[in-house]
Design an enzyme around this catalytic site. Structure first.
Site, PDB file in Angstrom:
ATOM      1  N   THR A   1      75.303  32.481  17.764  1.00  0.00           N
ATOM      2  CA  THR A   1      74.827  33.859  17.776  1.00  0.00           C
ATOM      3  C   THR A   1      75.988  34.772  18.150  1.00  0.00           C
ATOM      4  O   THR A   1      77.078  34.301  18.472  1.00  0.00           O
ATOM      5  CB  THR A   1      73.614  34.016  18.722  1.00  0.00           C
ATOM      6  OG1 THR A   1      73.023  35.291  18.505  1.00  0.00           O
ATOM      7  CG2 THR A   1      74.005  33.885  20.195  1.00  0.00           C
TER       8      THR A   1
ATOM      9  N   ALA B   1      52.516  34.624  26.970  1.00  0.00           N
ATOM     10  CA  ALA B   1      52.330  36.047  26.681  1.00  0.00           C
ATOM     11  C   ALA B   1      53.637  36.693  26.234  1.00  0.00           C
ATOM     12  O   ALA B   1      53.643  37.541  25.333  1.00  0.00           O
ATOM     13  CB  ALA B   1      51.768  36.763  27.905  1.00  0.00           C
TER      14      ALA B   1
ATOM     15  N   SER C   1      67.574  41.082  23.152  1.00  0.00           N
ATOM     16  CA  SER C   1      66.800  41.143  24.405  1.00  0.00           C
ATOM     17  C   SER C   1      67.663  40.880  25.638  1.00  0.00           C
ATOM     18  O   SER C   1      67.296  41.305  26.728  1.00  0.00           O
ATOM     19  CB  SER C   1      65.616  40.181  24.366  1.00  0.00           C
ATOM     20  OG  SER C   1      66.003  38.871  24.739  1.00  0.00           O
TER      21      SER C   1
ATOM     22  N   ASP D   1      61.804  33.047  25.394  1.00  0.00           N
ATOM     23  CA  ASP D   1      60.480  33.436  24.895  1.00  0.00           C
ATOM     24  C   ASP D   1      60.602  34.444  23.752  1.00  0.00           C
ATOM     25  O   ASP D   1      59.803  34.431  22.807  1.00  0.00           O
ATOM     26  CB  ASP D   1      59.630  34.029  26.024  1.00  0.00           C
ATOM     27  CG  ASP D   1      59.337  32.988  27.095  1.00  0.00           C
ATOM     28  OD1 ASP D   1      59.347  31.789  26.772  1.00  0.00           O
ATOM     29  OD2 ASP D   1      59.108  33.387  28.250  1.00  0.00           O
TER      30      ASP D   1
ATOM     31  N   GLY E   1      65.118  43.145  32.285  1.00  0.00           N
ATOM     32  CA  GLY E   1      63.687  42.854  32.272  1.00  0.00           C
ATOM     33  C   GLY E   1      63.312  41.795  31.253  1.00  0.00           C
ATOM     34  O   GLY E   1      64.151  41.321  30.484  1.00  0.00           O
TER      35      GLY E   1
ATOM     36  N   ASN F   1      64.753  24.405  25.396  1.00  0.00           N
ATOM     37  CA  ASN F   1      66.085  24.864  25.806  1.00  0.00           C
ATOM     38  C   ASN F   1      66.872  23.675  26.361  1.00  0.00           C
ATOM     39  O   ASN F   1      66.388  22.543  26.381  1.00  0.00           O
ATOM     40  CB  ASN F   1      65.975  26.045  26.781  1.00  0.00           C
ATOM     41  CG  ASN F   1      65.446  25.661  28.159  1.00  0.00           C
ATOM     42  OD1 ASN F   1      65.292  24.482  28.494  1.00  0.00           O
ATOM     43  ND2 ASN F   1      65.159  26.662  28.965  1.00  0.00           N
TER      44      ASN F   1
ATOM     45  N   GLY G   1      73.719  30.158  21.017  1.00  0.00           N
ATOM     46  CA  GLY G   1      72.747  30.182  19.921  1.00  0.00           C
ATOM     47  C   GLY G   1      71.807  28.995  19.985  1.00  0.00           C
ATOM     48  O   GLY G   1      71.167  28.781  21.011  1.00  0.00           O
TER      49      GLY G   1
ATOM     50  N   GLY H   1      54.934  35.405  32.023  1.00  0.00           N
ATOM     51  CA  GLY H   1      54.214  34.226  31.526  1.00  0.00           C
ATOM     52  C   GLY H   1      54.780  33.890  30.166  1.00  0.00           C
ATOM     53  O   GLY H   1      54.858  34.757  29.289  1.00  0.00           O
TER      54      GLY H   1
ATOM     55  N   ASP I   1      54.321  39.249  37.320  1.00  0.00           N
ATOM     56  CA  ASP I   1      55.543  39.072  38.109  1.00  0.00           C
ATOM     57  C   ASP I   1      55.581  40.140  39.207  1.00  0.00           C
ATOM     58  O   ASP I   1      55.459  41.319  38.918  1.00  0.00           O
ATOM     59  CB  ASP I   1      56.795  39.263  37.232  1.00  0.00           C
ATOM     60  CG  ASP I   1      56.892  38.233  36.118  1.00  0.00           C
ATOM     61  OD1 ASP I   1      56.356  37.121  36.306  1.00  0.00           O
ATOM     62  OD2 ASP I   1      57.506  38.529  35.077  1.00  0.00           O
TER      63      ASP I   1
END
Ligand SMILES: Nc1ncnc2c1ncn2[C@@H]1O[C@H](COP(=O)(O)OP(=O)(O)OP(=O)(O)O)[C@@H](O)[C@H]1O
Ligand SMILES: *[C@@H]1O[C@H](CO)[C@@H](O)[C@H](O)[C@H]1NC(C)=O
Length: 267
Positions: free
Chosen positions: A201, A56, A246, A214, A251, A144, A185, A53, A27
């Site tokens: 969630t 990854a 996260s 991800d 980021g 999603n 969630g 990606g 990125d």
């Protein structure tokens, strides 16, 4: 993504339990006050290079939770490719099947081979005419809201809508469908159940939701591989928790938590 770690199986330390087939992307992020017009040059105030990606990202999240992982992908034979392989190594990911190619390293297709391990398929980016074999061949099909809409043609904006989309995907041959719903969630439906289940969630202050999907898929792969006796619902509660952590930091991979930073009862 393939995950395997059932109890009773002979397990060698070096054998990866989570194998991800997917993309590694560099990125290049420029922070500017606005977007340039066509052909215009403008000043930015910050620039950074990040590792991304979808494949990854998922692999990094599974590795940070403690999974033995291997990344199957191709990067370019250039400095970005070299740095990416270094990033995978830093995250303790096996790069035995990470190749470098002279050809341009744009998007790579995800091909999942059904080799008697658990497979988790994430149809990203989704296409309306996805090969129908992907529905039947994956053990867990996780998408999603947007992907669910593209695949089914239904508008997906609520847990109830997601349940309807999941029902359609089960009719197409999916064994287990999970639709992630951001702050709501996720919703799950398996072929053996009549009614979809919503798994909410925690409400948090979202700082940056990039890569949350991800993180969720990577965490789910970790649980499928290392805690196969947990119910799917419990795995999804825990994956929600990790993905929600996260979104509280900026980021993509830089916001993914490590096992040591998470509550013990997740493990
Ligand atoms: N605002 C939020 N608050 C709490 N949890 C969130 C939020 N956004 C995402 N999550 C968590 O992350 C999971 C995946 O999010 P989402 O459905 O947005 O995936 P996605 O659209 O693929 O994400 P992205 O494309 O941004 O990586 C959710 O199921 C949830 O657990
Ligand atoms: C879902 O994932 C796709 C990538 O396949 C992404 O483009 C899209 O923005 C995501 N949708 C949501 C609601 O975040």
């Amino acid at each position: 993504m393939a995950a395997s770690g059932e109890p009773g199986r002979q397990w060698q330390e070096e054998v990866p339990a989570v194998v991800v087939v997917g993309s590694c992307m560099t990125d290049l992020v420029s922070l500017t006050s606005r977007l340039p017009k066509t052909g215009e040059t403008i000043h930015g105030h910050k620039f950074f290079i990040g590792f991304g990606g979808k494949g990854a990202n998922q692999c990094v999240q599974a590795a940070r939770l403690g999974a033995k992982t291997s990344m199957v992908c191709k990067v370019g034979k250039d400095s970005f490719g070299k740095d990416y392989i270094e990033n995978l190594k830093q995250n303790d990911i096996s790069t035995e099947f990470t190749y470098q190619t002279q050809d341009a390293a744009t998007g790579t297709a995800s091909i999942i081979v059904n080799n008697e391990v658990k497979t988790l398929f994430n149809p990203a980016p989704a296409i309306a005419d996805l090969d129908p074999r992907f529905y039947r061949l994956s053990d867990v099909f996780c998408c999603n809201e947007t992907e669910a809409e593209i695949l089914t043609g239904l508008a997906v904006g609520s847990p109830a809508d997601a349940g309807q989309a999941a029902q359609m995907l089960v009719e197409r041959g999916c064994h287990v469908v999970i639709v992630t719903l951001g702050a709501e969630g996720c919703v799950m439906l398996s072929e053996t159940e009549a009614v979809p289940k919503h798994i909410p969630t925690e409400k948090v202050k979202a700082v940056d939701t990039t890569g949350a999907g991800d993180s969720f898929v990577g965490a789910l792969a970790f649980y499928l591989a290392y805690y196969p006796s947990l119910s799917l619902e419990e795995m999804l509660k825990r994956s929600n928790f990790i993905a929600t952590v996260s979104v509280r930091a900026a980021g993509t991979q830089s916001s993914y938590p490590y096992k040591k930073d998470l509550p013990l009862d997740l493990f």
